[in-house]
Design a protein around this motif. Structure first.
Motif, mmCIF file in Angstrom:
data_model
loop_
_atom_site.group_PDB
_atom_site.id
_atom_site.type_symbol
_atom_site.label_atom_id
_atom_site.label_comp_id
_atom_site.label_asym_id
_atom_site.label_seq_id
_atom_site.Cartn_x
_atom_site.Cartn_y
_atom_site.Cartn_z
ATOM 1 N N SER A 231 0.827 -1.207 0.000
ATOM 2 C CA SER A 231 0.000 0.000 0.000
ATOM 3 C C SER A 231 0.861 1.256 0.000
ATOM 4 C CB SER A 231 -0.957 0.003 1.190
ATOM 5 O OG SER A 231 -0.261 -0.172 2.408
ATOM 6 N N ALA A 232 2.043 1.195 0.622
ATOM 7 C CA ALA A 232 2.962 2.335 0.598
ATOM 8 C C ALA A 232 3.457 2.606 -0.817
ATOM 9 C CB ALA A 232 4.134 2.090 1.538
ATOM 10 N N ARG A 233 3.643 1.546 -1.579
ATOM 11 C CA ARG A 233 4.077 1.721 -2.970
ATOM 12 C C ARG A 233 2.986 2.434 -3.775
ATOM 13 N NH1 ARG A 233 8.126 0.278 -6.753
ATOM 14 N NH2 ARG A 233 7.559 1.594 -8.519
ATOM 15 N N HIS A 234 1.735 2.133 -3.491
ATOM 16 C CA HIS A 234 0.649 2.829 -4.191
ATOM 17 C C HIS A 234 0.657 4.317 -3.831
ATOM 18 C CE1 HIS A 234 -3.045 3.592 -6.218
ATOM 19 N NE2 HIS A 234 -3.744 3.819 -5.106
ATOM 20 N N SER A 235 0.906 4.638 -2.570
ATOM 21 C CA SER A 235 1.000 6.045 -2.167
ATOM 22 C C SER A 235 2.164 6.727 -2.883
ATOM 23 C CB SER A 235 1.179 6.155 -0.649
ATOM 24 O OG SER A 235 0.016 5.735 0.029
ATOM 25 N N TYR A 236 3.266 6.009 -3.009
ATOM 26 C CA TYR A 236 4.427 6.525 -3.745
ATOM 27 C C TYR A 236 4.037 6.811 -5.194
ATOM 28 C CZ TYR A 236 9.339 6.641 -5.378
ATOM 29 O OH TYR A 236 10.554 6.997 -5.925
ATOM 30 N N ASN A 237 3.303 5.886 -5.800
ATOM 31 C CA ASN A 237 2.896 6.051 -7.193
ATOM 32 C C ASN A 237 1.960 7.248 -7.367
ATOM 33 O OD1 ASN A 237 4.411 3.833 -7.851
ATOM 34 N ND2 ASN A 237 2.681 2.429 -8.029
ATOM 35 N N LYS A 238 1.103 7.490 -6.389
ATOM 36 C CA LYS A 238 0.229 8.660 -6.451
ATOM 37 C C LYS A 238 1.051 9.939 -6.551
ATOM 38 C CE LYS A 238 -3.778 6.954 -3.816
ATOM 39 N NZ LYS A 238 -4.599 7.198 -2.606
ATOM 40 N N MET A 239 2.076 10.040 -5.701
ATOM 41 C CA MET A 239 2.911 11.242 -5.724
ATOM 42 C C MET A 239 3.731 11.313 -7.007
ATOM 43 S SD MET A 239 2.496 13.259 -3.051
ATOM 44 C CE MET A 239 0.778 12.988 -3.513
ATOM 45 N N PHE A 240 4.184 10.194 -7.486
ATOM 46 C CA PHE A 240 4.939 10.145 -8.740
ATOM 47 C C PHE A 240 4.110 10.774 -9.858
ATOM 48 C CE2 PHE A 240 6.646 8.362 -12.572
ATOM 49 C CZ PHE A 240 7.956 7.983 -12.334
ATOM 50 N N VAL A 241 2.866 10.346 -9.981
ATOM 51 C CA VAL A 241 1.998 10.853 -11.041
ATOM 52 C C VAL A 241 1.599 12.302 -10.772
ATOM 53 C CG1 VAL A 241 -0.258 10.571 -12.145
ATOM 54 C CG2 VAL A 241 1.170 8.564 -11.670
ATOM 55 N N ALA A 242 1.307 12.640 -9.515
ATOM 56 C CA ALA A 242 0.966 14.028 -9.177
ATOM 57 C C ALA A 242 2.108 14.970 -9.541
ATOM 58 C CB ALA A 242 0.628 14.144 -7.698
#
Length: 444
Positions: free
Chosen positions: A169-180
């Motif tokens: 789930s932390a990786r998904h949060s990381y991906n959110k910021m990556f795309v943002a």
């Protein structure tokens, strides 16, 4: 805003201490003033740009699901002792004592404080995930502050911190910021390339720097030229779509891209001839996943679905708005001055009255200013009693996207001149048609 009433201390000469283009132009255009080594006052024109940059950052953070708060600049040393970083951080941390002789510090970053805030309120996995961010001034006592706001001691930062139950789930949060971040930089008029990077004093085992290519870049970077044509994720991208977001990140990390610290010459050699890019780059954002580096020693735990307590997994995500202002100038300028993207320009339009005191030009400018502002455009009206050449030079130096030039000769023919700062293209337009013309042709 009438320029005669504005505070715009233009410098005719370039200060000797300014080493790079952005520093020279920010000083000359009256955007900043140095108050001490690496410490700057943001003057009205510069502050308008800084606020517009921060507003775009804030909008994309909110879109991704992050929640804004505001943490203080002064922090207790006790928090940093909990994480073990107080003595390890180095002389860049400004350590101070209050009147009661308690150890305090001017925050260089906020991992410890946000962890303390989180642990005080969140106890269950049901309250996860969380991503908390703020936009706040920081201080790092650089041994050699250089390049104006590009590497200053006091600087504005957007810090976001994610909290998750586990690594997946932390990786998904990381991906959110990556795309943002991809969306943020595109909206600022920049093409940012995510590159594998070292984690530095923040720690962790997953990190990307977002780099814009510029001849005056501070470091050497290596990447595949294909990145220049990658499309920006759409505004409607679903940040809750785990697989879709991972696919976007996979695409943006599918080609070679690395900072000099992470460069692998053998891997770079596999990039086809003609597609290899070795260039100078400017870091405009940095994201980290560091797992339980802070939550474990500081006791930031939640109860999982199995009833067992476990430390949360965390990430940290930074963008420096004050640094970004300089980076945007490095990417957009010419021999005459700054060339602002529409989205962050301090004003949309420079309205130039070439004959102040003439009843016709004064009336036309007053009417145009009112109509442009009614159309939602911001206007800096140069109503100074100065020669046209000086007005043109000022308008080019401060780099507003549009110049509307009003003179007696053109008005006699029922026309005013409209100049696009970025291209130099000029059109003659009927005064009443100017607002519609600018709305139709602006890119913001």
């Amino acid at each position: 805003m009438r320029l005669s009433r504005y505070f715009l201390p233009i410098l005719r000469e370039t200060p000797k201490e300014a080493e790079i283009v952005s520093h020279r132009l920010m000083l000359r255009a009256g955007m900043i003033r140095q108050e001490a080594a690496g410490i700057y006052a943001w003057l009205p024109l510069g502050l308008r740009v800084l606020n517009r940059v921060a507003d775009i950052i804030r909008a994309e953070q909110d879109r991704s699901g992050a929640v804004e708060l505001l943490m203080p600049t002064i922090q207790s040393a006790d928090l940093w002792r909990e994480s073990g970083r107080y003595d390890a951080y180095g002389k860049e941390m400004l350590r101070i004592k209050d009147r009661h002789e308690r150890d305090m510090l001017f925050g260089p970053t906020n991992e410890e404080m946000i962890t303390a805030i989180f642990r005080s309120a969140v106890r269950s996995y049901k309250d996860l995930p969380k991503n908390l961010y703020h936009i706040q001034w920081k201080f790092r006592d650089e041994v050699r502050p250089r390049f104006g706001t590009m590497r200053s001691r006091e600087f504005l930062m957007k810090d976001a911190y994610s909290f998750d139950l586990d690594q997946a789930s932390a990786r998904h949060s990381y991906n959110k910021m990556f795309v943002a971040y991809l969306r943020t930089f595109a909206r600022l008029g920049l093409k940012a390339i995510p590159m594998r990077a070292e984690t530095g004093p923040i720690g962790g085992d997953l990190s990307h720097e977002f780099i814009i290519l510029a001849q005056t870049g501070e470091s050497e970077v290596f990447c595949d030229r294909a990145y220049l044509d990658f499309p920006t994720p759409e505004a409607g991208i679903d940040f809750d779509d785990v697989a879709g977001l991972q696919a976007t990140v996979d695409h943006w990390t599918s080609r070679y891209a690395a900072t000099s610290e992470m460069h692998d010459a053998d891997a770079f050699a596999q990039v086809p001839d003609g597609e290899q890019m070795a260039a100078r780059g400017i870091e405009v954002g940095h994201i980290f996943y560091f797992g339980t580096k802070y939550s474990e020693p500081m006791g930031a735990k939640v109860t999982g679905p199995d009833g067992q307590e476990r430390p949360v997994h965390m990430g940290s995500y930074g963008i420096g708005p004050s640094r970004l202002v300089a980076a945007i100038i490095e990417a957009g300028h010419d021999e005459s001055g700054i060339v602002w993207p529409d989205a962050v320009a301090p004003f949309d339009v420079a309205l130039l009255n070439l004959k102040v005191g003439d009843a016709g030009t004064d009336a036309a400018c007053a009417k145009l200013q009112g109509e442009l502002e009614a159309a939602g455009l911001t206007v800096l009206y140069d109503d100074r009693d100065e020669r046209p050449g000086g007005k043109f030079a000022t308008a080019d130096l401060i780099g507003l996207p549009w110049q509307v030039i009003v003179g007696p000769k053109g008005l006699a023919e029922g026309k005013v001149e409209v100049k696009r700062r970025a291209t130099g293209a000029r059109e003659t337009v009927a005064p009443d048609a100017v607002p519609a013309y600018l709305r139709q042709n602006r890119t913001a």
